[in-house]
Design a protein around this motif. Structure first.
Motif, PDB file in Angstrom:
ATOM      1  N   TYR A 159       0.814  -1.113  -0.011  1.00  0.00           N
ATOM      2  CA  TYR A 159       0.007   0.091  -0.069  1.00  0.00           C
ATOM      3  C   TYR A 159       1.070   1.341  -0.031  1.00  0.00           C
ATOM      4  O   TYR A 159       2.007   1.255   0.549  1.00  0.00           O
ATOM      5  N   MET A 250      -8.124   3.617  -1.871  1.00  0.00           N
ATOM      6  CA  MET A 250      -6.937   2.517  -1.778  1.00  0.00           C
ATOM      7  C   MET A 250      -5.803   2.780  -2.962  1.00  0.00           C
ATOM      8  O   MET A 250      -6.288   3.457  -3.959  1.00  0.00           O
ATOM      9  N   VAL A 252      -2.048   1.186  -4.364  1.00  0.00           N
ATOM     10  CA  VAL A 252      -1.251   0.278  -4.243  1.00  0.00           C
ATOM     11  C   VAL A 252      -0.158   0.354  -5.314  1.00  0.00           C
ATOM     12  O   VAL A 252      -0.256   0.821  -6.365  1.00  0.00           O
TER      13      VAL A 252
END
Lengths: 279, 417
Positions: A159, A250, A252
């Motif tokens: 992450y 999110m 990544v």
């Protein structure tokens, strides 16, 4: 072929502006693929293997209050449009305070994507600005070049830290050197380094966390601490982070050792993926 | 006695002054300081003579204001104003951040030292800091435009904030913009001439309702095309003054005037407009704009031929063919000259016809040697001389011929900026 979509909420307009800004920075010419349930922006044409690749998806329900499309035919219910990304960005960038933003496929002297921005002026009147962006409707034969890139197996997935922090660090480091080393491990650690003859700078990020590994994507039995590396062109990395104002839900980073850096940002129904091959 | 200027301003006045210089810097790289009894005029003309800006600060704008003309003792006792031309590169950086100047500068003094050809700008800032700038100036007679804005059939007045809002949305890549008006609406759009040739250009359009204007009087439905950059320059200045902007215009080809008139200053930007009308059948020669080109110039021949000629870098204020008497035979010579020469602005034409005598024109302006150009220029420009009567009798022959009555400057039929 028909396409009509409208965004009426200020927050969503902001997201769209940011998205078109990202696209404009990373793909001079982009392909807008209109599907019944989403819009996709991608780098145009068949990009060579060594080139960076952008792919953005916007779910229909994510931003649009109204969304209506009719594709080339019933079986092939999609529309592929090629346009200059900067045109789209310029048309929407000042629409921050607009009451609504409308996109429509039109035919004026040639096919256009018409962007209509409706603004409430300070006197209470509404004003509409209309921009006709020239587009090329791509024939079916070229559609295969514009498909979503396959997810390649990666060696490590981590992450990303807060984008704002990451962006300011990358910006400052990018003043030196042309290539940046990005490395990460399965222990939630990521490092960025840059080196010249006289100076080297390294930034360490810890406790980032790793996404759950899928058995298909990554081989097992790898040392947790081992850093997987890739060198990338710093400009591409910088351009990716520039203009990202909204914190994604999110973020990544996937690295395929010495081959590819793959960045993914997801914000509700909007996702941006950018692959940078190793330099 | 030597021509001189001496004036003083407070911090907030410096901000407006600095913004004026910034607005004029969008017109050209040179600035004239032209003091007179009416006040201090800042003037700027672009190299192709298609845009002119003048901002006149009245004496009451300043904390103190003094000026004088020089008197040459000869048999005529002619007086000469301060002919002071500065490079924008020299003066613009001095007023670079008008907002911070307002905060830091308590007092600003500007005065000239004619014997050294210098302009001195002194800032008395906070904490006892004094900053002095010396700029060399060139002796050059300023240009002045004669344009009867009150006689335009179309006049609009709008709050600058509204126009600025509108312009910000209209982010086109093109340099030119077309203004289309009818008594019922106002539309700003990409110039169709440019978008026709560029296959990859965006066409933008924006309507503003007549009720958003303070004053909206359209006598003639018209579509005029002019350079966007200069409009934007004027807009940023207008936001500093809080007075409404007036726009005066007529038909394509006739210049457009943007003005601000508040009690302390008067700003005027006169912009050339394209003389072509999209609705008319245009000859193939007309307006072949390439992407890099700025406004193409269109020269009108006499009305029966109705030809339009394009020349790459030739940009001029031009007038529609109708007032034929302004353009006697020489226009046909000049058109061929224009077609052959890349940039008549810089070159001298071989043409010999000019009804305008040399005396009305400054010798240092090489462009005026071109008789063709001088024809246009002197229509709208005249070198400023303090002996206005004599000056106008000479250099404005063409203009006085055109008007119906023999009025001279003093009757006020033409407003001079």
């Amino acid at each position: 072929m028909k396409f009509r979509a409208k965004i009426s909420s200020k927050g969503f307009i902001e997201v769209f502006i940011q998205l078109s800004g990202t696209v404009a920075k990373l793909a001079k010419v982009c392909v807008l693929r209109v599907c019944p349930d989403k819009l996709c922006f991608s780098s145009a044409g068949s990009t060579p293997v060594r080139a960076d690749r952008l792919w953005c998806e916007v779910g229909r329900g994510a931003l649009f209050r109204q969304f209506h499309m009719e594709g080339v035919s019933e079986e092939l219910n999609e529309i592929y449009l090629e346009l200059t990304s900067e045109h789209l960005f310029r048309a929407v960038k000042n629409a921050r305070n607009a009451a609504s933003l409308k996109l429509q496929l039109t035919k004026k002297r040639r096919p256009c994507l018409t962007v209509a921005v409706e603004l409430a002026s300070c006197t209470g009147h509404t004003r509409v600005v209309v921009h006709d962006l020239p587009v090329r409707v791509l024939p079916r034969i070229l559609w295969k070049d514009c498909l979503k890139p396959r997810v390649r197996a990666c060696d490590v997935s981590v992450y990303l830290p807060a984008l704002k922090t990451l962006k300011s660090i990358v910006e400052k480091m990018a003043n030196m050197g042309d290539y940046m080393l990005v490395e990460a491990n399965r222990n939630g650690q990521m490092n960025l380094s840059i080196e010249t003859d006289t100076v080297s700078i390294k930034s360490y990020f810890k406790n980032l966390g790793n996404p759950p590994e899928s058995t298909l994507a990554t081989p097992q039995n790898r040392d947790q601490e081992r850093m997987v590396q890739v060198w990338v062109d710093k400009r591409k990395l910088l351009q990716f982070f520039e203009g990202q104002q909204i914190n994604p839900t999110m973020a990544v980073c996937n690295i395929l050792s010495n081959t590819l850096l793959h960045l993914v940002l997801v914000h509700e129904d909007v996702s941006i993926q950018y692959s940078i091959p190793a330099s | 006695m030597v021509a001189m200027l001496k004036c003083g301003m407070s911090g907030s006045q410096v901000k407006v002054f600095g913004k004026a210089i910034q607005a004029l810097s969008r017109v050209s790289d040179e600035l004239w300081l032209d003091p007179s009894e009416k006040g201090l005029a800042l003037r700027s003309v672009n190299s192709s003579r298609s845009a002119y800006g003048c901002i006149l600060f009245s004496p009451v704008f300043f904390q103190h204001y003094q000026w004088s003309a020089s008197v040459k003792i000869n048999d005529k006792d002619t007086t000469f104003n301060l002919n002071c031309k500065l490079g924008m590169k020299s003066i613009l950086p001095i007023f670079r951040c008008p907002n911070s100047l307002e905060r830091n500068v308590e007092k600003c003094k500007i005065f000239t030292r004619s014997e050294k050809c210098k302009v001195v700008i002194q800032f008395f800032c906070r904490y006892g800091i004094k900053r002095t700038h010396n700029i060399c100036f060139q002796e050059s007679q300023p240009l002045q435009v004669i344009f009867e804005k009150n006689m335009c059939s179309n006049t609009l007045m709008i709050q600058p904030r509204l126009l600025a809002e509108a312009v910000v949305l209209f982010t086109s890549n093109q340099e030119e913009v077309t203004l289309a008006v009818t008594p019922l609406n106002f539309c700003l759009k990409s110039s169709s001439e440019e978008s026709m040739d560029l296959t990859n250009s965006v066409y933008s359009e924006m309507f503003v309702g007549p009720d958003e204007f303070d004053y909206f009087q359209i006598g003639v439905d018209t579509e005029i095309t002019f350079c966007f950059k200069e409009l934007k320059g004027m807009l940023t200045f207008s936001e500093a003054t809080h007075a409404p902007i007036s726009i005066h215009f007529d038909f394509p080809g006739k210049p457009l005037a943007l003005s601000i008139d508040d009690m302390l200053l008067e700003a005027n930007f006169i912009l050339a407009t394209l003389a072509d009308e999209p609705s008319r059948a245009s000859s193939p020669q007309s307006l072949c704009l390439s992407q890099k080109q700025k406004r193409s110039d269109v020269m009108q021949s006499n009305s029966k031929a109705d030809e339009k000629v394009t020349s790459q870098a030739l940009e001029c204020l031009s007038r529609k063919a109708a007032p034929k008497r302004l353009y006697p035979e020489e226009t046909s010579t000049n058109i061929s000259v224009a077609a052959n020469h890349g940039s008549p602005v810089m070159k001298r034409t071989a043409g010999d016809i000019s009804k305008v005598p040399e005396s009305g024109v400054s010798d240092t302006e090489e462009v005026f040697r071109s008789p063709y150009l001088r024809k246009f220029s002197c229509m709208f420009f005249g070198a400023v001389s303090s002996d206005q009567q004599e000056h106008f009798n000479h250099s404005l022959d063409s203009l006085t011929r055109a008007s119906d009555s023999d009025e001279d400057m003093n009757n006020g039929s033409f407003s001079t900026f």
